[in-house]
Scaffold this motif. Structure first.
Motif, PDB file in Angstrom:
ATOM      1  N   UNK A 183      18.385 -19.960   5.509  1.00 41.72           N
ATOM      2  CA  UNK A 183      18.431 -18.661   6.182  1.00 41.72           C
ATOM      3  C   UNK A 183      18.691 -18.835   7.678  1.00 41.72           C
ATOM      4  N   UNK A 184      19.468 -17.902   8.233  1.00 38.87           N
ATOM      5  CA  UNK A 184      19.713 -17.888   9.681  1.00 38.87           C
ATOM      6  C   UNK A 184      18.654 -17.048  10.381  1.00 38.87           C
ATOM      7  N   UNK A 185      18.160 -17.563  11.502  1.00 38.29           N
ATOM      8  CA  UNK A 185      17.194 -16.852  12.341  1.00 38.29           C
ATOM      9  C   UNK A 185      17.806 -16.735  13.737  1.00 38.29           C
ATOM     10  N   UNK A 186      17.953 -15.507  14.211  1.00 36.27           N
ATOM     11  CA  UNK A 186      18.511 -15.285  15.539  1.00 36.27           C
ATOM     12  C   UNK A 186      17.385 -15.439  16.563  1.00 36.27           C
ATOM     13  N   UNK A 187      17.563 -16.375  17.464  1.00 33.95           N
ATOM     14  CA  UNK A 187      16.561 -16.676  18.488  1.00 33.95           C
ATOM     15  C   UNK A 187      16.896 -15.895  19.751  1.00 33.95           C
ATOM     16  N   UNK A 188      15.913 -15.149  20.241  1.00 29.38           N
ATOM     17  CA  UNK A 188      16.131 -14.329  21.432  1.00 29.38           C
ATOM     18  C   UNK A 188      15.224 -14.705  22.601  1.00 29.38           C
ATOM     19  N   UNK A 189      14.265 -15.589  22.334  1.00 26.01           N
ATOM     20  CA  UNK A 189      13.344 -15.999  23.404  1.00 26.01           C
ATOM     21  C   UNK A 189      13.060 -17.488  23.278  1.00 26.01           C
ATOM     22  N   UNK A 190      13.128 -18.185  24.404  1.00 27.93           N
ATOM     23  CA  UNK A 190      12.865 -19.624  24.443  1.00 27.93           C
ATOM     24  C   UNK A 190      11.844 -19.871  25.546  1.00 27.93           C
ATOM     25  N   UNK A 191      10.763 -20.547  25.189  1.00 26.18           N
ATOM     26  CA  UNK A 191       9.746 -20.841  26.196  1.00 26.18           C
ATOM     27  C   UNK A 191       9.233 -22.265  26.028  1.00 26.18           C
ATOM     28  N   UNK A 192       9.093 -22.980  27.150  1.00 23.59           N
ATOM     29  CA  UNK A 192       8.566 -24.345  27.064  1.00 23.59           C
ATOM     30  C   UNK A 192       7.089 -24.331  26.649  1.00 23.59           C
ATOM     31  N   UNK A 193       6.698 -25.395  25.964  1.00 23.34           N
ATOM     32  CA  UNK A 193       5.297 -25.581  25.590  1.00 23.34           C
ATOM     33  C   UNK A 193       4.795 -26.868  26.220  1.00 23.34           C
ATOM     34  N   UNK A 194       3.525 -26.895  26.577  1.00 24.59           N
ATOM     35  CA  UNK A 194       2.957 -28.154  27.053  1.00 24.59           C
ATOM     36  C   UNK A 194       2.867 -29.116  25.871  1.00 24.59           C
ATOM     37  N   UNK A 195       2.750 -30.387  26.170  1.00 23.96           N
ATOM     38  CA  UNK A 195       2.780 -31.428  25.148  1.00 23.96           C
ATOM     39  C   UNK A 195       1.721 -31.219  24.071  1.00 23.96           C
ATOM     40  N   UNK A 196       0.509 -30.941  24.452  1.00 24.72           N
ATOM     41  CA  UNK A 196      -0.565 -30.800  23.464  1.00 24.72           C
ATOM     42  C   UNK A 196      -0.348 -29.604  22.554  1.00 24.72           C
ATOM     43  N   UNK A 197       0.082 -28.479  23.105  1.00 24.65           N
ATOM     44  CA  UNK A 197       0.348 -27.296  22.276  1.00 24.65           C
ATOM     45  C   UNK A 197       1.501 -27.562  21.315  1.00 24.65           C
ATOM     46  N   UNK A 198       2.529 -28.236  21.805  1.00 21.93           N
ATOM     47  CA  UNK A 198       3.673 -28.564  20.961  1.00 21.93           C
ATOM     48  C   UNK A 198       3.280 -29.472  19.812  1.00 21.93           C
TER      49      UNK A 198
END
Length: 133
Positions: free
Chosen positions: A93-108
């Motif tokens: 399935x295709x998902x259209x991405x409209x928001x990109x935000x960095x995450x800190x290492x631990x959260x990622x």
């Protein structure tokens, strides 16, 4: 040679292997909807050319957490940021991405299941982003 330098050389060799040998395989696997692999479809910020790049994803609330294997300086990620979005093809399935935000290492890292988290930590991977639909 100190341990830090040896670790960096091993990481560099691994990333070169992944790029030249593993990425073509992961592209095929992602097209078959297997495992944590997806394809990010993006447009070149200078060329306007369409690209498909295999990535490792973990589904998250309204999107995905992406591990930036080669760091935030890779072309596909710069293209996505410049365009303000992309399409992620995951499990058929295709998902259209409209928001990109960095995450800190631990959260990622925490977004991934334990076996992946351990591998990500062992390989020193520390760059993550959340892409939201």
């Amino acid at each position: 040679m100190n341990l830090m330098k040896v670790k960096q050389q091993l990481r560099t060799r691994l990333l070169n292997f992944l790029k030249n040998y593993f990425n073509p395989l992961t592209r095929k696997v992602a097209q078959r909807s297997i495992g944590p692999f997806a394809i990010v479809r993006h447009v070149g910020r200078r060329s306007g050319k369409h690209y498909e790049t295999p990535i490792i994803v973990q589904p998250a609330d309204k999107g995905f957490v992406i591990e930036l294997t080669y760091g935030p300086g890779v072309d596909w990620y710069k293209n996505v940021l410049a365009a303000g979005g992309c399409t992620v093809f995951w499990h058929g399935k295709d998902y259209v991405i409209t928001r990109i935000e960095p995450l800190d290492t631990e959260s990622g890292r925490a977004a991934f299941p334990l076996p992946m988290r351990l591998l990500i930590r062992a390989l020193g991977m520390k760059h993550f982003v959340k892409m939201t639909t």
